[in-house]
Design a protein around this motif. Structure first.
Motif, PDB file in Angstrom:
ATOM      1  N   MET A   1       0.830  -1.223   0.000  1.00 47.75           N
ATOM      2  CA  MET A   1       0.000   0.000   0.000  1.00 47.75           C
ATOM      3  C   MET A   1       0.855   1.260   0.000  1.00 47.75           C
ATOM      4  O   MET A   1       1.775   1.366   0.804  1.00 47.75           O
ATOM      5  CB  MET A   1      -0.879   0.003   1.250  1.00 47.75           C
ATOM      6  CG  MET A   1      -2.301  -0.056   0.824  1.00 47.75           C
ATOM      7  SD  MET A   1      -3.568   0.385   1.987  1.00 47.75           S
ATOM      8  CE  MET A   1      -2.950   1.396   3.203  1.00 47.75           C
ATOM      9  N   ALA A   2       0.529   2.125  -0.917  1.00 48.69           N
ATOM     10  CA  ALA A   2       1.341   3.365  -0.991  1.00 48.69           C
ATOM     11  C   ALA A   2       1.025   4.278   0.189  1.00 48.69           C
ATOM     12  O   ALA A   2      -0.097   4.271   0.697  1.00 48.69           O
ATOM     13  CB  ALA A   2       1.019   4.100  -2.295  1.00 48.69           C
ATOM     14  N   ASP A   3       2.029   5.018   0.615  1.00 45.82           N
ATOM     15  CA  ASP A   3       1.754   5.985   1.681  1.00 45.82           C
ATOM     16  C   ASP A   3       2.102   7.409   1.201  1.00 45.82           C
ATOM     17  O   ASP A   3       2.463   7.617   0.040  1.00 45.82           O
ATOM     18  CB  ASP A   3       2.496   5.617   2.973  1.00 45.82           C
ATOM     19  CG  ASP A   3       4.007   5.662   2.788  1.00 45.82           C
ATOM     20  OD1 ASP A   3       4.448   6.212   1.749  1.00 45.82           O
ATOM     21  OD2 ASP A   3       4.729   5.166   3.667  1.00 45.82           O
ATOM     22  N   TRP A   4       2.031   8.391   2.115  1.00 45.88           N
ATOM     23  CA  TRP A   4       2.223   9.804   1.731  1.00 45.88           C
ATOM     24  C   TRP A   4       3.650  10.070   1.291  1.00 45.88           C
ATOM     25  O   TRP A   4       3.909  10.916   0.450  1.00 45.88           O
ATOM     26  CB  TRP A   4       1.788  10.722   2.881  1.00 45.88           C
ATOM     27  CG  TRP A   4       0.318  10.549   3.096  1.00 45.88           C
ATOM     28  CD1 TRP A   4      -0.293   9.830   4.068  1.00 45.88           C
ATOM     29  CD2 TRP A   4      -0.705  11.022   2.217  1.00 45.88           C
ATOM     30  NE1 TRP A   4      -1.656   9.813   3.877  1.00 45.88           N
ATOM     31  CE2 TRP A   4      -1.931  10.552   2.747  1.00 45.88           C
ATOM     32  CE3 TRP A   4      -0.723  11.773   1.051  1.00 45.88           C
ATOM     33  CZ2 TRP A   4      -3.162  10.824   2.144  1.00 45.88           C
ATOM     34  CZ3 TRP A   4      -1.935  12.069   0.457  1.00 45.88           C
ATOM     35  CH2 TRP A   4      -3.138  11.580   1.007  1.00 45.88           C
ATOM     36  N   LYS A   5       4.555   9.295   1.854  1.00 51.71           N
ATOM     37  CA  LYS A   5       5.954   9.469   1.464  1.00 51.71           C
ATOM     38  C   LYS A   5       6.135   9.063   0.003  1.00 51.71           C
ATOM     39  O   LYS A   5       6.817   9.747  -0.765  1.00 51.71           O
ATOM     40  CB  LYS A   5       6.814   8.617   2.420  1.00 51.71           C
ATOM     41  CG  LYS A   5       8.236   8.505   2.086  1.00 51.71           C
ATOM     42  CD  LYS A   5       9.116   9.082   3.207  1.00 51.71           C
ATOM     43  CE  LYS A   5      10.586   9.147   2.826  1.00 51.71           C
ATOM     44  NZ  LYS A   5      10.928   9.494   1.486  1.00 51.71           N
ATOM     45  N   ASP A   6       5.466   7.950  -0.383  1.00 48.57           N
ATOM     46  CA  ASP A   6       5.558   7.513  -1.791  1.00 48.57           C
ATOM     47  C   ASP A   6       5.001   8.578  -2.712  1.00 48.57           C
ATOM     48  O   ASP A   6       5.549   8.864  -3.775  1.00 48.57           O
ATOM     49  CB  ASP A   6       4.772   6.208  -1.999  1.00 48.57           C
ATOM     50  CG  ASP A   6       5.333   5.085  -1.127  1.00 48.57           C
ATOM     51  OD1 ASP A   6       6.565   5.070  -0.960  1.00 48.57           O
ATOM     52  OD2 ASP A   6       4.536   4.283  -0.597  1.00 48.57           O
ATOM     53  N   GLU A 177      -3.101   6.313  -3.060  1.00 50.65           N
ATOM     54  CA  GLU A 177      -3.259   5.573  -4.331  1.00 50.65           C
ATOM     55  C   GLU A 177      -4.151   6.326  -5.305  1.00 50.65           C
ATOM     56  O   GLU A 177      -3.845   6.452  -6.485  1.00 50.65           O
ATOM     57  CB  GLU A 177      -3.906   4.191  -4.118  1.00 50.65           C
ATOM     58  CG  GLU A 177      -2.985   3.142  -3.579  1.00 50.65           C
ATOM     59  CD  GLU A 177      -3.004   3.101  -2.057  1.00 50.65           C
ATOM     60  OE1 GLU A 177      -3.688   3.977  -1.455  1.00 50.65           O
ATOM     61  OE2 GLU A 177      -2.332   2.237  -1.472  1.00 50.65           O
ATOM     62  N   GLU A 178      -5.281   6.827  -4.767  1.00 46.36           N
ATOM     63  CA  GLU A 178      -6.211   7.541  -5.658  1.00 46.36           C
ATOM     64  C   GLU A 178      -5.515   8.744  -6.290  1.00 46.36           C
ATOM     65  O   GLU A 178      -5.665   9.024  -7.478  1.00 46.36           O
ATOM     66  CB  GLU A 178      -7.436   8.021  -4.858  1.00 46.36           C
ATOM     67  CG  GLU A 178      -8.417   6.908  -4.536  1.00 46.36           C
ATOM     68  CD  GLU A 178      -9.481   7.362  -3.536  1.00 46.36           C
ATOM     69  OE1 GLU A 178     -10.668   7.283  -3.889  1.00 46.36           O
ATOM     70  OE2 GLU A 178      -9.115   7.786  -2.416  1.00 46.36           O
ATOM     71  N   ILE A 179      -4.739   9.444  -5.463  1.00 46.30           N
ATOM     72  CA  ILE A 179      -4.055  10.635  -5.986  1.00 46.30           C
ATOM     73  C   ILE A 179      -2.990  10.235  -7.006  1.00 46.30           C
ATOM     74  O   ILE A 179      -2.868  10.829  -8.074  1.00 46.30           O
ATOM     75  CB  ILE A 179      -3.444  11.453  -4.825  1.00 46.30           C
ATOM     76  CG1 ILE A 179      -4.576  12.018  -3.946  1.00 46.30           C
ATOM     77  CG2 ILE A 179      -2.586  12.592  -5.355  1.00 46.30           C
ATOM     78  CD1 ILE A 179      -4.141  12.813  -2.750  1.00 46.30           C
ATOM     79  N   MET A 180      -2.257   9.170  -6.698  1.00 42.72           N
ATOM     80  CA  MET A 180      -1.181   8.737  -7.612  1.00 42.72           C
ATOM     81  C   MET A 180      -1.763   8.332  -8.954  1.00 42.72           C
ATOM     82  O   MET A 180      -1.190   8.594 -10.014  1.00 42.72           O
ATOM     83  CB  MET A 180      -0.383   7.595  -6.981  1.00 42.72           C
ATOM     84  CG  MET A 180       0.553   8.105  -5.890  1.00 42.72           C
ATOM     85  SD  MET A 180       1.097   6.835  -4.764  1.00 42.72           S
ATOM     86  CE  MET A 180       2.696   6.439  -5.363  1.00 42.72           C
ATOM     87  N   GLN A 181      -2.919   7.705  -8.892  1.00 44.24           N
ATOM     88  CA  GLN A 181      -3.567   7.285 -10.134  1.00 44.24           C
ATOM     89  C   GLN A 181      -3.950   8.508 -10.978  1.00 44.24           C
ATOM     90  O   GLN A 181      -3.707   8.561 -12.175  1.00 44.24           O
ATOM     91  CB  GLN A 181      -4.823   6.504  -9.762  1.00 44.24           C
ATOM     92  CG  GLN A 181      -5.247   5.577 -10.862  1.00 44.24           C
ATOM     93  CD  GLN A 181      -6.490   4.814 -10.424  1.00 44.24           C
ATOM     94  OE1 GLN A 181      -6.965   4.906  -9.278  1.00 44.24           O
ATOM     95  NE2 GLN A 181      -7.036   4.064 -11.349  1.00 44.24           N
ATOM     96  N   LYS A 182      -4.512   9.518 -10.308  1.00 44.28           N
ATOM     97  CA  LYS A 182      -4.921  10.736 -11.020  1.00 44.28           C
ATOM     98  C   LYS A 182      -3.693  11.436 -11.618  1.00 44.28           C
ATOM     99  O   LYS A 182      -3.723  11.930 -12.750  1.00 44.28           O
ATOM    100  CB  LYS A 182      -5.648  11.674 -10.028  1.00 44.28           C
ATOM    101  CG  LYS A 182      -6.023  13.023 -10.588  1.00 44.28           C
ATOM    102  CD  LYS A 182      -7.223  12.977 -11.512  1.00 44.28           C
ATOM    103  CE  LYS A 182      -7.616  14.371 -11.982  1.00 44.28           C
ATOM    104  NZ  LYS A 182      -8.554  14.342 -13.102  1.00 44.28           N
TER     105      LYS A 182
END
Ligand code: GLU
Length: 561
Positions: A1-6, A177-182
């Motif tokens: 699971m990705a976190d804020w640091k990722d 994750e949602e943000i990274m996808q966007k």
């Protein structure tokens, strides 16, 4: 699971430094205290901006602190190229010394806390932005104009507090994750602060000028980084710059007072101490209805600092006036210490007016007049020459060709008990000096002659006089005129001749003898004929400066009226 640091690494892959690294590069200053002037380079300097900068500089310098100039050019739409030079130029004109400032876009800054131009500090802001994302205290937001408009409408309908916060923010609570996808498909976002403020809370702080302030806390997820150019907004830049430049006192315009709860929240989000805030009240003006309003760039020419130069005020006179606003005891101090410079006066910013002062032209003129009366004639000559070179080149040429004659003319009655304080601005140097020069006198006297011929009210006496009598008086007078006499001797000689020519000496004689002319009328005639003006300093002093041959030449002119 990705976190804020990722997420932070994905957004800023090249940023590998932290705020701790920056702290090493910009360590606390040895003298610990510093204030700054942080203008936006718009090509316009408001008198109030200068006033705030001046207060910040004096406050720093009187305590031997550092004073820096930082150019806030993150709103590049408003920027003009020559604006930085203009700002530095104005500060130099007013002799406001700066310790650190930007020395040019392509040059290396020579001081340790730069760059001093915000557009050159993008990497620093990215380090700050990345730090907040890692802590989930900032998030990218893709809300469109129409979504923002929709939210505004909902808030108005529900009568709730506006802005983007809590559930009104569509991206605040998205997962990494949602943000990274966007992010994969859309890099056009703003970075918002994830405020934990709550509008039922209050924020309390001490402002050095305004005292204890208690206001509603910030709850707004304001924009920290803009989408169009990746540059920060004022708020993030203020935190990063004032912290790293080690500003101890943020002395700025009162319009920023309501942003302090946000700024304190941001400093806390970074775990950084916040500076001492000092908010300078505005300069005001009365509108037509008698209400006070701020001096406006659009409506009031005097809002522009250029106005005072164009109207020939002396920078020291303007500063003396501004100091009377900063501290009402300044004028008395100045009168009690005529030989001292304003730099010797200690301002107390905690005593400054907190509600705004009316801009008072009468006071400005009287302070300028007092300054021009105080300085030596040599200084008056030198300073007015600078002005004349720019605004009246013909006068500057004449002054430079005849420096001693000009100085004697300027010097009449100065620093004497009779000093009429005839210079309110340098413009008065033009009117007071011009007629001394023959080439200018020729032009002026021609226009006086035209006015006499057209029965102009100012020169009414000329049309009432028997010109033959005046001519015969002048004829005799020129024979005996002796400029080496003392003023009393000169006067009694004059008296003899005018009695002979039937001019009354005083009101009593005038009434008793039923004369048509009084001696004052005659004096006025001589004055106008010598100076082409009804307003001059003491006539005998003027004549002494002009010299006999010039007087003869000019008075003989009268016979050809
Ligand atoms: N650039 C801001 C302005 O011109 C500066 C405010 C401040 O001094 O922090 O209003």
């Amino acid at each position: 699971m990705a976190d804020w640091k990722d997420l932070a690494d994905l957004m800023f892959p090249d940023v590998d430094q932290t705020i701790a690294d920056l702290e090493k590069k910009y360590p606390p200053r040895t003298n610990a205290t510093c204030s700054r002037f942080a203008p936006s380079p718009t090509g316009f300097m408001h008198i109030w901006n200068f006033y705030s900068a001046f207060v910040a500089q004096r406050y720093a310098k009187q305590q031997w602190w550092t004073f820096i100039l930082r150019i806030e050019d993150t709103d590049q739409k408003r920027e003009v190229d020559w604006a930085v030079d203009l700002i530095i130029n104005y500060l130099q004109k007013f002799n406001v010394e700066i310790d650190e400032w930007p020395i040019g876009a392509n040059s290396q800054d020579v001081w340790n806390y730069g760059p001093y131009t915000q557009s050159q500090r993008k990497e620093i802001y990215q380090i700050f932005a990345k730090t907040l994302i890692e802590k989930w205290l900032a998030y990218p937001c893709w809300m469109t104009e129409s979504q923002l408009e929709e939210i505004r409408k909902q808030q108005t309908a529900l009568k709730v507090t506006p802005w983007i916060y809590g559930n009104y923010s569509l991206w605040r609570n998205k997962s990494p994750e949602e943000i990274m996808q966007k992010l994969e498909s859309d890099s056009n976002f703003v970075l918002r602060f994830r405020s934990h403020g709550d509008f039922s809370q209050r924020c309390e702080f001490d402002d050095l000028i305004k005292g204890k302030i208690n206001m509603i806390d910030n709850y707004n997820d304001i924009v920290l980084i803009k989408s169009e150019d990746g540059l920060p907004t004022y708020h993030l830049a203020h935190i990063a710059d004032d912290y790293l430049m080690r500003t101890s006192h943020v002395i700025r315009g009162e319009e920023w007072l309501t942003s302090v709860p946000l700024h304190i929240q941001l400093f806390k989000a970074f775990d950084l101490p916040y500076p001492q805030y000092c908010h300078v009240a505005p300069l005001l003006k009365l509108d037509e209805e008698g209400n006070k309003r701020k001096l406006s760039k659009r409506k009031d020419p005097e809002a522009d600092i250029a106005y005072f130069f164009q109207n020939w005020y002396a920078p020291e006179g303007i500063i003396d006036y501004l100091l009377t606003i900063v501290d009402s005891s300044y004028e008395d101090w100045q009168k009690a210490n005529p030989d001292k410079n304003y730099l010797d006066f200690q301002i107390k910013i905690e005593n400054m007016n907190t509600s705004g002062a009316l801009f008072d032209f009468v006071k400005l003129q009287s302070m300028n007049n007092a300054y021009l009366s105080r300085i030596s004639t040599e200084e008056l000559y030198n300073q007015s020459l600078v002005w004349a070179k720019k605004y009246r080149p013909y006068l500057a040429d004449l002054m430079q060709e005849n420096p001693d004659y000009s100085k004697s003319a300027l010097d009449i009655e100065r620093h004497t008990p009779k000093d009429p304080k005839r210079f309110t601005t340098f413009k008065d140097v033009d009117t007071q000096l011009r007629f001394f020069f023959d080439s200018e006198y020729e032009k002026l006297i021609e226009s006086v002659k035209l006015k006499i011929k057209s029965w102009d009210e100012e020169f009414q006496k000329f049309t009432e006089f028997d010109m033959w009598i005046v001519s015969s008086f002048l004829d005799e007078y020129l024979w005996v005129l002796d400029l080496d006499l003392m003023v009393e001797e000169w006067f009694s000689q004059l008296k003899e001749i005018w009695k002979k020519h039937w001019f009354a000496w005083n009101n009593a004689e005038f009434k008793e003898w039923g004369y048509i002319w009084k001696v004052w009328d005659l004096a006025m005639i001589i004055r106008v004929w010598l100076c082409a003006s009804t307003k001059t300093p003491d006539l005998f002093s003027v004549m002494k400066v002009m010299g006999k041959s010039r007087i003869e030449k000019r008075l003989k002119n009268f016979f050809h009226l």
